[in-house]
Design an enzyme around this catalytic site. Structure first.
Site, PDB file in Angstrom:
ATOM      1  N   GLY A  87      11.397  34.918   7.644  1.00 55.43           N
ATOM      2  CA  GLY A  87      10.601  34.403   8.750  1.00 55.43           C
ATOM      3  C   GLY A  87       9.662  35.462   9.279  1.00 55.43           C
ATOM      4  N   ARG A  88      10.176  36.288  10.202  1.00 57.13           N
ATOM      5  CA  ARG A  88       9.315  37.247  10.896  1.00 57.13           C
ATOM      6  C   ARG A  88       8.516  38.137   9.948  1.00 57.13           C
ATOM      7  NH1 ARG A  88      14.236  38.654  14.773  1.00 57.13           N
ATOM      8  NH2 ARG A  88      15.252  38.038  12.833  1.00 57.13           N
ATOM      9  N   TYR A 114      18.283  21.477  18.311  1.00 56.80           N
ATOM     10  CA  TYR A 114      17.417  20.304  18.458  1.00 56.80           C
ATOM     11  C   TYR A 114      18.189  19.002  18.186  1.00 56.80           C
ATOM     12  CZ  TYR A 114      13.883  23.918  18.783  1.00 56.80           C
ATOM     13  OH  TYR A 114      13.162  25.017  19.172  1.00 56.80           O
ATOM     14  N   GLN A 123       8.544  20.699   7.579  1.00 56.30           N
ATOM     15  CA  GLN A 123       9.796  20.623   8.335  1.00 56.30           C
ATOM     16  C   GLN A 123       9.679  19.613   9.475  1.00 56.30           C
ATOM     17  OE1 GLN A 123      11.328  23.468  11.303  1.00 56.30           O
ATOM     18  NE2 GLN A 123      13.122  23.696   9.986  1.00 56.30           N
TER      19      GLN A 123
HETATM   20  C1  FMN Z   1       8.039  32.692  15.889  1.00 52.20           C
HETATM   21  C2  FMN Z   1       9.197  31.965  15.272  1.00 52.20           C
HETATM   22  C3  FMN Z   1       9.197  30.581  15.236  1.00 52.20           C
HETATM   23  C4  FMN Z   1      10.237  29.877  14.624  1.00 52.20           C
HETATM   24  N1  FMN Z   1      10.162  28.514  14.535  1.00 52.20           N
HETATM   25  C5  FMN Z   1      11.072  27.851  13.774  1.00 52.20           C
HETATM   26  C6  FMN Z   1      10.890  26.459  13.471  1.00 52.20           C
HETATM   27  O1  FMN Z   1       9.910  25.817  13.875  1.00 52.20           O
HETATM   28  N2  FMN Z   1      11.832  25.875  12.710  1.00 52.20           N
HETATM   29  C7  FMN Z   1      12.923  26.547  12.215  1.00 52.20           C
HETATM   30  O2  FMN Z   1      13.746  25.989  11.517  1.00 52.20           O
HETATM   31  N3  FMN Z   1      13.110  27.852  12.498  1.00 52.20           N
HETATM   32  C8  FMN Z   1      12.198  28.524  13.220  1.00 52.20           C
HETATM   33  N4  FMN Z   1      12.345  29.877  13.400  1.00 52.20           N
HETATM   34  C9  FMN Z   1      13.477  30.583  12.762  1.00 52.20           C
HETATM   35  C10 FMN Z   1      13.080  31.122  11.389  1.00 52.20           C
HETATM   36  O3  FMN Z   1      12.834  30.059  10.472  1.00 52.20           O
HETATM   37  C11 FMN Z   1      14.191  32.012  10.807  1.00 52.20           C
HETATM   38  O4  FMN Z   1      15.354  31.251  10.590  1.00 52.20           O
HETATM   39  C12 FMN Z   1      14.512  33.173  11.726  1.00 52.20           C
HETATM   40  O5  FMN Z   1      13.307  33.808  12.154  1.00 52.20           O
HETATM   41  C13 FMN Z   1      15.409  34.222  11.045  1.00 52.20           C
HETATM   42  O6  FMN Z   1      14.772  34.736   9.901  1.00 52.20           O
HETATM   43  P1  FMN Z   1      14.041  36.179   9.914  1.00 52.20           P
HETATM   44  O7  FMN Z   1      15.078  37.169  10.374  1.00 52.20           O
HETATM   45  O8  FMN Z   1      13.617  36.400   8.498  1.00 52.20           O
HETATM   46  O9  FMN Z   1      12.888  36.120  10.866  1.00 52.20           O
HETATM   47  C14 FMN Z   1      11.317  30.587  14.048  1.00 52.20           C
HETATM   48  C15 FMN Z   1      11.331  31.983  14.116  1.00 52.20           C
HETATM   49  C16 FMN Z   1      10.289  32.686  14.701  1.00 52.20           C
HETATM   50  C17 FMN Z   1      10.312  34.189  14.695  1.00 52.20           C
END
Ligand code: FMN
Length: 356
Positions: free
Chosen positions: A313-314, A181, A99
């Site tokens: 993600g999480r 961003y 990414q």
């Molecule tokens: C610790 C952390 C870091 C993240 N860093 C990014 C990132 O670098 N780029 C991005 O597009 N999204 C980032 N996200 C967002 C996740 O990709 C995702 O869209 C978001 O956590 C929602 O999904 P989830 O509910 O399954 O966690 C981050 C999320 C978390 C929790």
């Protein structure tokens, strides 16, 4: 249980053995030179039963760094370190996409070469602060508006970063078009008051993303470039747009869908709105949906044809074997927020156990 999540698919030219994608997540474990280490290779390889892995956001140009410990793909050393990650993930069986994340105004002079001001479409200061050291935020400063030639240089930077990623063996490259961003700063009326070809009208504000996608596709080839979008996100770093539905409609219609791998639509919160339908009717490529999903919701999205794949993600931070857990209907481990970012060593990074 249905098997909706466990069937193979393709996102453009990328073949997935199942529908479960690891979402991009910044973990801030790179060194001060933006180089990832061996633990990062272990971390991603541990999660390689995913249908596809997306890396954390990676800065494509030196002025694109926005947090302590975030990695780049600008220097030879950064690229060589990513190659080790790719090799480890491929050996463990998953495709992996890098990414590209240029944070624009969501940065701080402490993070940038020469202590320079962060750059942005316009000199509009964001609320909040940047993570300049572990657990320390410094208030954002007013960024410097990019000169026209500099805008073009950043687009060129995305092209070169894409070339480096493909040379390192990545299966694809994703543009981070969300998170507040740089690409979203260009797209949104509240952060872009330029009067040149990259500001003003919706077509002008969409130009940065569209030209960047073209530059990335020129290097990666067809079906290997994705984008992540999250309109009206209520995340920190929020950006405001006066007419978001019209803005995203225009952008989606003009995106080179046929040559792209996928569009990832993710929200932090689970929101039912008409953006999903709008994207589906205007984007001809594969759609990945993420954000606050659970197994049942994810199965529904695949079974109904709303998405070709789903991203987590999480859940992936604390469940390296998420695919196996879903297959077994096993409980998920909870992620420890205290170790999300910038903690040295394996703690909260590579030490989450698998079920077996
Ligand atoms: C610790 C952390 C870091 C993240 N860093 C990014 C990132 O670098 N780029 C991005 O597009 N999204 C980032 N996200 C967002 C996740 O990709 C995702 O869209 C978001 O956590 C929602 O999904 P989830 O509910 O399954 O966690 C981050 C999320 C978390 C929790």
């Amino acid at each position: 249980m249905t098997d909706a999540l466990f069937t193979p698919t393709r996102l453009g030219s990328i073949a997935l053995s199942n529908r479960i994608v690891m979402a991009p997540m910044t973990r801030s474990r790179a060194d001060d030179d933006g180089v990832v280490g061996d633990l990062t290779a272990t971390y991603y390889a541990q999660r390689a039963s995913a249908g596809m892995i997306t890396t954390e956001g990676v800065f494509p140009t030196l002025d694109g760094k926005g947090g302590v410990g975030t990695p780049g793909i600008v220097t030879d050393a950064q690229q060589a370190a990513w190659k080790l990650v790719v090799d480890a993930v491929h050996a463990a069986g998953a495709p992996i996409v890098l990414q590209l994340m240029h944070t624009g105004r969501i940065s701080h002079p402490d993070l940038l070469p020469g202590g320079h001001l962060p750059v942005a479409p316009s000199a509009i200061r964001p609320k909040g602060g940047a993570w300049t050291e572990s657990a320390t935020q410094k208030p954002f400063v007013t960024p410097r508006a990019l000169e026209l030639a500099e805008v073009q240089a950043i687009i060129e930077g995305h092209r070169i970063a894409t070339r480096r990623a493909i040379e390192a063996g990545f299966d694809g490259v994703e543009l981070h078009g969300a998170g507040g961003y740089l690409p979203e700063q260009f797209l949104s009326s509240g952060t872009n008051t330029r009067s040149d070809a990259y500001g003003g009208s919706i077509p002008n504000r969409a130009r940065f993303i569209l030209e960047t996608l073209d530059a990335m596709i020129a290097e990666a080839g067809p079906g290997r470039v994705g984008i992540k979008l999250s309109p009206e996100s209520i995340m920190p770093n929020e950006v405001h747009d006066d007419t978001p539905m019209q803005t995203y409609q225009y952008l989606t219609e003009r995106m080179p869908s046929a040559d792209m791998a996928y569009l990832n639509i993710s929200f932090f919160d689970r929101r039912e709105n008409d953006y999903h339908a709008m994207f589906r009717s205007r984007f001809s490529g594969a759609i990945v949906i993420g954000g606050a999903l659970n197994k049942t919701i994810a199965e529904g999205l695949i079974a109904n044809g709303d998405a070709q794949a789903v991203s987590f993600g999480r859940a992936y931070i604390s469940n390296p074997d998420l695919v196996e857990r879903f297959a077994a209907d096993a409980p998920l481990a909870k992620a420890d927020i205290a170790t999300f970012y910038h903690v040295p060593g394996p703690a909260g990074y590579t030490d989450y156990p698998t079920l077996s």
